[in-house]
Motif scaffolding. Sequence first.
Motif, PDB file in Angstrom:
ATOM      1  N   ARG A 120       0.845  -1.189   0.000  1.00 30.96           N
ATOM      2  CA  ARG A 120       0.000   0.000   0.000  1.00 30.96           C
ATOM      3  C   ARG A 120       0.883   1.243   0.000  1.00 30.96           C
ATOM      4  N   VAL A 121       0.436   2.298  -0.686  1.00 27.02           N
ATOM      5  CA  VAL A 121       1.210   3.533  -0.776  1.00 27.02           C
ATOM      6  C   VAL A 121       0.374   4.693  -0.258  1.00 27.02           C
ATOM      7  N   ASP A 122       0.982   5.496   0.604  1.00 26.41           N
ATOM      8  CA  ASP A 122       0.368   6.737   1.068  1.00 26.41           C
ATOM      9  C   ASP A 122       1.245   7.902   0.620  1.00 26.41           C
ATOM     10  N   VAL A 123       0.640   8.859  -0.089  1.00 26.81           N
ATOM     11  CA  VAL A 123       1.365  10.043  -0.539  1.00 26.81           C
ATOM     12  C   VAL A 123       1.300  11.076   0.578  1.00 26.81           C
ATOM     13  N   VAL A 124       2.453  11.437   1.152  1.00 26.73           N
ATOM     14  CA  VAL A 124       2.473  12.371   2.281  1.00 26.73           C
ATOM     15  C   VAL A 124       2.912  13.772   1.862  1.00 26.73           C
ATOM     16  N   GLU A 125       3.561  13.889   0.708  1.00 29.37           N
ATOM     17  CA  GLU A 125       3.936  15.207   0.180  1.00 29.37           C
ATOM     18  C   GLU A 125       3.867  15.170  -1.337  1.00 29.37           C
ATOM     19  N   PHE A 126       3.457  16.282  -1.928  1.00 32.07           N
ATOM     20  CA  PHE A 126       3.388  16.395  -3.386  1.00 32.07           C
ATOM     21  C   PHE A 126       3.390  17.877  -3.727  1.00 32.07           C
ATOM     22  N   GLY A 127       4.346  18.293  -4.564  1.00 33.48           N
ATOM     23  CA  GLY A 127       4.394  19.702  -4.917  1.00 33.48           C
ATOM     24  C   GLY A 127       5.460  19.999  -5.956  1.00 33.48           C
ATOM     25  N   TYR A 128       5.558  21.268  -6.302  1.00 28.71           N
ATOM     26  CA  TYR A 128       6.498  21.732  -7.334  1.00 28.71           C
ATOM     27  C   TYR A 128       7.393  22.814  -6.746  1.00 28.71           C
ATOM     28  N   GLY A 129       8.597  22.926  -7.295  1.00 29.87           N
ATOM     29  CA  GLY A 129       9.519  23.942  -6.822  1.00 29.87           C
ATOM     30  C   GLY A 129      10.799  23.923  -7.626  1.00 29.87           C
TER      31      GLY A 129
END
Length: 281
Positions: A120-129
């Motif tokens: 199982r995968v949990d996405v804890v951060e996602f963003g651009y920079g």
Amino acid sequence: MSRGKMPESEAADEAVETTPLSGAGRSPLYHQIYMILRDGILNGTYRPGELLPSEHEITRRFGVSRITAARALDELAAAGMVRRRRGHGTEVTYRPESPPLRGSVANWLQAAASMGRVTRVDVVEFGYGPANDEEADALQVEAGAEVQRSVRVRSHEAGPFSVLTAVVPGALGHTYQPAELSGSPLLSLLERAGVTVDRAQQVITATLATHPVAGLLDTEVGAALIKLQRVVVDTDGRPVEYLTALYRPDRYRLEMVLTSAETVSSLGGSVDGRDERWSRR
């Protein structure tokens, strides 16, 4: 004269005896001893039913007080890893929840696909920079160029076993959404965007769990982790992903099968900055 094989109990005790403590760090000496013994339990050096070194032995080997040795063993008991009985010693009671998952280093592409089906995968951060210097160098883009970063925690029935930090060029990152990372391997999403993966270069080392990572992996701060860094390249020679993966070694195991001179000689290591190649004799 050749030396015979050392009994397992003696080998384990010798490994503990030769492990240095740091008096300069922030971690108390009892906690350092606790972590050393804990790692020995998790990696199988000390097995269920076996006895840990006594308070007297720990005092002698590490040069600490009896109170410090006792506190280290008490911490293990409080963590549910050992049972302490006066006159009987400290017995290991910890048993792994399940056998650790196995990942292939050689067949990493197939392993990545199969991993997604059983975990199982949990996405804890996602963003651009903007890309920092390390990311820019790995992806061969200008420092400050837009990249997409994601942090995922992968788990199986025993609990979380890896923290995956992936950085991809911004243009590729805009082709998928955070929710898709929970249900599909990143490589599959990149292929959907038109990427044809050709190869990857990776380095495997070790590190210690920081406070944020320890929380995500449900482990102790300072626990030993496997660290893997990988750059994935497409058929045009362009890096398309820079991955840093941290694994709990008691829940995940990296394996490699070497079957021919060609396979072995293609694998390199580094010693004191010098490339080292292995060939089969």
